[in-house]
Design an enzyme around this catalytic site. Sequence first.
Site: not given
Length: 344
Positions: A41, A44, A65, A262
């Site tokens: 992410t 991105h 994270e 997922l």
Amino acid sequence: MKAIMKAKPGPGFVFTEVERPSSLGPRDVLVKVRRASICGTDVHIYKWDEWSQSRITPPLIVGHEMAGEVVAVGEAVTRVKIGDLVAAETHIPCEGCYQCRTGRMHVCKNLKILGVDTNGIFAEYAVIPESVLWRFSPEIPLDYASVMEPFGNAVHTVSVTNLLGKAVLITGAGPIGLMAIQIAKVAGASVVIVSEVDPLRIQMAKENGADYVINPLENDLVREVYKIVDDGVDVLFEMSGNRKAFEDGLKCVTMGGEVSILGIFGGRIEVNIDSLITMRGLTVYGITGRRMFETWRIADELLRTKKVDLSKVVTHVLPFNEWEKGLELMISKKCGKVVLNLDL
């Protein structure tokens, strides 16, 4: 404090100085970030793709994270205390909607995401709601605690069905797919087959315990799977986000089997639901996030007891100021998980 920010619309991040948070809401916690890992992410957002343009409002501290230490708490905080080591669930629930009140906070109707909708954790300090903090076991090294969030994705994907004695196919051996290999073996899978095209990830799939790794660019996946398991696999874990991999994966599942998705496809895909799913009696699960906090408990126990070895997935630990190198590794896919060390 030092932070990595999406300062304005467009490609790139900046490494800059920002004000350290000086005030906390009643249920907020100030965490000294000690490790932060880079997610797809974040890539991105760095590239400023179509999804990012529709979702991100700069300026924003990115990243979600982490593993860190509690250094201050709001006046109403009761679940953590100063000195606790914590990781963060990145799905921030409202705690009042129908989903939250019925044990499904991970799909909260009013969900916000850390580092996407709110300032994230690529900084020396971060303000995080106590509702999403997990006190991880002290036996878990910080490098691995920082990837408990994506590890939880793998745990959630794998744990929706009973794998004891089951044949499993995993399409896509990115970091979460690699984690899923080990989790599936711990859960009792009789055979784990992996589909992957990248040479490094093929090698890593083998190192993480895959019984068979098939490159679908070189061999027909469906034919090869049925050579290994006469009736097809019992369970498919789709981790690739690739339409062809998903379609071929469905063809590999035995009649009445189960599918856990997922992977993110990034838009519409076409598969023949009638022939591949409905008429074959497949059960399909859509997976997002981690069940709060059932998944976290399982993840913690697997890491605390060393049933899963994340040294086979975390390939790089870099100083915080080498974040650009970390992003380059992620973009080139010449890595597993990349962790940034803020203690250095």
